[in-house]
Design a protein around this motif. Structure first.
Motif, PDB file in Angstrom:
ATOM      1  N   PRO A  51       0.779  -1.247   0.000  1.00  4.26           N
ATOM      2  CA  PRO A  51       0.000   0.000   0.000  1.00  4.26           C
ATOM      3  C   PRO A  51       0.811   1.299   0.000  1.00  4.26           C
ATOM      4  O   PRO A  51       0.496   2.208  -0.769  1.00  4.26           O
ATOM      5  N   LEU A  52       1.853   1.396   0.823  1.00  4.92           N
ATOM      6  CA  LEU A  52       2.614   2.650   0.867  1.00  4.92           C
ATOM      7  C   LEU A  52       3.363   2.888  -0.440  1.00  4.92           C
ATOM      8  O   LEU A  52       3.375   3.995  -0.976  1.00  4.92           O
ATOM      9  N   GLU A  53       3.949   1.850  -0.980  1.00  2.00           N
ATOM     10  CA  GLU A  53       4.657   1.965  -2.262  1.00  2.00           C
ATOM     11  C   GLU A  53       3.673   2.305  -3.380  1.00  2.00           C
ATOM     12  O   GLU A  53       3.963   3.139  -4.249  1.00  2.00           O
ATOM     13  N   ALA A  54       2.489   1.681  -3.346  1.00  2.00           N
ATOM     14  CA  ALA A  54       1.460   1.973  -4.352  1.00  2.00           C
ATOM     15  C   ALA A  54       1.050   3.439  -4.277  1.00  2.00           C
ATOM     16  O   ALA A  54       0.887   4.106  -5.303  1.00  2.00           O
ATOM     17  N   LEU A  55       0.892   3.957  -3.064  1.00  2.00           N
ATOM     18  CA  LEU A  55       0.532   5.375  -2.891  1.00  2.00           C
ATOM     19  C   LEU A  55       1.603   6.285  -3.470  1.00  2.00           C
ATOM     20  O   LEU A  55       1.299   7.220  -4.217  1.00  2.00           O
TER      21      LEU A  55
ATOM     22  N   GLN B 275      -5.339   1.790   5.988  1.00  2.68           N
ATOM     23  CA  GLN B 275      -5.761   0.505   6.569  1.00  2.68           C
ATOM     24  C   GLN B 275      -4.578  -0.390   6.896  1.00  2.68           C
ATOM     25  O   GLN B 275      -4.621  -1.164   7.858  1.00  2.68           O
ATOM     26  N   SER B 276      -3.518  -0.282   6.117  1.00  6.05           N
ATOM     27  CA  SER B 276      -2.327  -1.100   6.379  1.00  6.05           C
ATOM     28  C   SER B 276      -1.512  -0.546   7.542  1.00  6.05           C
ATOM     29  O   SER B 276      -0.564  -1.191   7.991  1.00  6.05           O
ATOM     30  N   GLY B 277      -1.877   0.662   8.013  1.00  4.14           N
ATOM     31  CA  GLY B 277      -1.147   1.280   9.113  1.00  4.14           C
ATOM     32  C   GLY B 277       0.092   2.038   8.680  1.00  4.14           C
ATOM     33  O   GLY B 277       0.863   2.507   9.507  1.00  4.14           O
ATOM     34  N   ASP B 278       0.283   2.176   7.353  1.00  3.11           N
ATOM     35  CA  ASP B 278       1.485   2.848   6.847  1.00  3.11           C
ATOM     36  C   ASP B 278       1.413   4.365   6.952  1.00  3.11           C
ATOM     37  O   ASP B 278       2.450   5.022   7.137  1.00  3.11           O
ATOM     38  N   ILE B 279       0.224   4.934   6.765  1.00  2.00           N
ATOM     39  CA  ILE B 279       0.124   6.393   6.844  1.00  2.00           C
ATOM     40  C   ILE B 279      -0.917   6.791   7.879  1.00  2.00           C
ATOM     41  O   ILE B 279      -1.817   6.022   8.224  1.00  2.00           O
TER      42      ILE B 279
ATOM     43  N   ASP C 232      -5.239  10.885  10.318  1.00  2.00           N
ATOM     44  CA  ASP C 232      -5.826  12.213  10.572  1.00  2.00           C
ATOM     45  C   ASP C 232      -5.816  13.091   9.325  1.00  2.00           C
ATOM     46  O   ASP C 232      -6.057  14.288   9.390  1.00  2.00           O
ATOM     47  N   VAL C 233      -5.521  12.487   8.176  1.00  2.00           N
ATOM     48  CA  VAL C 233      -5.650  13.168   6.886  1.00  2.00           C
ATOM     49  C   VAL C 233      -6.577  12.322   6.017  1.00  2.00           C
ATOM     50  O   VAL C 233      -6.768  11.138   6.284  1.00  2.00           O
ATOM     51  N   ASN C 234      -7.148  12.930   5.004  1.00  2.00           N
ATOM     52  CA  ASN C 234      -7.990  12.168   4.089  1.00  2.00           C
ATOM     53  C   ASN C 234      -7.477  12.321   2.663  1.00  2.00           C
ATOM     54  O   ASN C 234      -6.541  13.089   2.408  1.00  2.00           O
TER      55      ASN C 234
ATOM     56  N   LEU D  88       7.829  15.319  -3.169  1.00  2.00           N
ATOM     57  CA  LEU D  88       6.953  14.174  -2.944  1.00  2.00           C
ATOM     58  C   LEU D  88       7.507  13.263  -1.851  1.00  2.00           C
ATOM     59  O   LEU D  88       6.756  12.740  -1.021  1.00  2.00           O
ATOM     60  N   LYS D  89       8.816  13.092  -1.807  1.00  2.95           N
ATOM     61  CA  LYS D  89       9.422  12.277  -0.750  1.00  2.95           C
ATOM     62  C   LYS D  89       9.177  12.910   0.620  1.00  2.95           C
ATOM     63  O   LYS D  89       8.921  12.201   1.607  1.00  2.95           O
ATOM     64  N   VAL D  90       9.236  14.245   0.694  1.00  3.38           N
ATOM     65  CA  VAL D  90       8.946  14.934   1.956  1.00  3.38           C
ATOM     66  C   VAL D  90       7.477  14.739   2.343  1.00  3.38           C
ATOM     67  O   VAL D  90       7.152  14.485   3.511  1.00  3.38           O
ATOM     68  N   VAL D  91       6.584  14.818   1.355  1.00  2.05           N
ATOM     69  CA  VAL D  91       5.151  14.617   1.600  1.00  2.05           C
ATOM     70  C   VAL D  91       4.903  13.205   2.126  1.00  2.05           C
ATOM     71  O   VAL D  91       4.205  13.014   3.137  1.00  2.05           O
ATOM     72  N   ILE D  92       5.481  12.210   1.472  1.00  2.00           N
ATOM     73  CA  ILE D  92       5.285  10.825   1.906  1.00  2.00           C
ATOM     74  C   ILE D  92       5.831  10.633   3.319  1.00  2.00           C
ATOM     75  O   ILE D  92       5.201   9.985   4.164  1.00  2.00           O
ATOM     76  N   ASP D  93       6.983  11.225   3.602  1.00  3.20           N
ATOM     77  CA  ASP D  93       7.562  11.123   4.937  1.00  3.20           C
ATOM     78  C   ASP D  93       6.622  11.737   5.979  1.00  3.20           C
ATOM     79  O   ASP D  93       6.440  11.200   7.068  1.00  3.20           O
ATOM     80  N   GLY D  94       5.988  12.862   5.616  1.00  5.53           N
ATOM     81  CA  GLY D  94       5.057  13.507   6.532  1.00  5.53           C
ATOM     82  C   GLY D  94       3.766  12.722   6.726  1.00  5.53           C
ATOM     83  O   GLY D  94       3.099  12.868   7.752  1.00  5.53           O
ATOM     84  N   LEU D  95       3.416  11.886   5.754  1.00  7.45           N
ATOM     85  CA  LEU D  95       2.194  11.082   5.863  1.00  7.45           C
ATOM     86  C   LEU D  95       2.410   9.793   6.652  1.00  7.45           C
ATOM     87  O   LEU D  95       1.436   9.190   7.133  1.00  7.45           O
ATOM     88  N   ARG D  96       3.643   9.364   6.775  1.00  4.38           N
ATOM     89  CA  ARG D  96       3.925   8.088   7.451  1.00  4.38           C
ATOM     90  C   ARG D  96       3.424   8.105   8.891  1.00  4.38           C
ATOM     91  O   ARG D  96       3.473   9.116   9.576  1.00  4.38           O
ATOM     92  N   THR D  97       2.993   6.943   9.333  1.00  7.58           N
ATOM     93  CA  THR D  97       2.601   6.774  10.735  1.00  7.58           C
ATOM     94  C   THR D  97       3.856   6.836  11.587  1.00  7.58           C
ATOM     95  O   THR D  97       4.865   6.222  11.266  1.00  7.58           O
ATOM     96  N   ARG D  98       3.778   7.595  12.646  1.00  6.30           N
ATOM     97  CA  ARG D  98       4.938   7.723  13.547  1.00  6.30           C
ATOM     98  C   ARG D  98       4.852   6.691  14.636  1.00  6.30           C
ATOM     99  O   ARG D  98       3.819   6.411  15.179  1.00  6.30           O
TER     100      ARG D  98
END
Length: 196
Positions: A95-99, A151-155, A158-160, A186-196
């Motif tokens: 899922p995260l790679e697909a996104l 759903q996979s818990g990758d991101i 609290d965003v939609n 885009l890499k910064v955006v993906i990093d910001g979307l990741r679940t901490r």
């Protein structure tokens, strides 16, 4: 009233010969490339598109009798490509790679949209079938791909999907479309979307 989709319309249309299908595809791709190559407000002529596609102007007019018909075809293919990419990437990647891969496709769509959307809206209106179809198709694809990564818990949850589209789409509005810079952003955006 029946709901007619683009695929229904295509099924009812006469079948094109293989060379005509190739010519149509070349015309759409040539138009897209020319729109992206110049400044946002640059006027791309139909003659330029035919030349770039390697066909005569008569062939272009057989497929696209008006400039608007060509713009609509380019835009519809871009949006339908977003949907197809979401389905394919979801099937082939985690899922995260697909996104992340889908957002790269979305960046290309947004760059094309920036060049033709104003002209399309002026000609057809914001509530036209094309714009309504495109909005619904893009939203559904984004919901699918963002939802799977949540759903996979990758991101984070609290965003939609609209938040993600607005964030990434906003990056493409920079005056000079620099793909390398957008890839870094885009890499910064993906990093910001990741679940901490």
């Amino acid at each position: 009233m029946t709901d007619t989709t683009a695929s229904d319309v295509e099924t009812d249309a006469p079948k094109l010969r293989a060379d005509a299908v190739r010519n149509r595809a070349r015309l759409v791709e040539a138009a897209r490339a020319l729109f992206l190559a110049g400044p946002v407000d640059a006027e791309v002529s139909l003659e330029q598109v035919a030349r770039e596609a390697g066909v005569g102007i008569g062939t272009l007019y057989r497929h696209f009798p008006t400039r608007l018909a060509l713009l609509e075809a380019v835009y519809r293919e871009e949006v339908d490509g977003l949907r197809q990419s979401a389905e394919q990437l979801s099937a082939d990647h985690p899922p995260l790679e697909a996104l992340e891969l889908w957002l790269e496709v979305f960046i290309d769509y947004a760059a094309t949209k920036k060049h033709i959307f104003h002209e399309l809206v002026e000609a057809t209106g914001r509530d036209s079938e094309l714009i309504t179809h495109s909005r619904a198709t893009m939203s559904a694809a984004a919901e699918q791909i963002v939802g799977a990564a949540q759903q996979s818990g990758d991101i984070r949850t609290d965003v939609n999907a609209p938040d993600v589209l607005r964030l990434v789409g906003g990056c493409t509005m920079m005056p000079n479309f620099d793909r390398a810079q957008l890839d870094r952003i885009l890499k910064v955006v993906i990093d910001g979307l990741r679940t901490r």
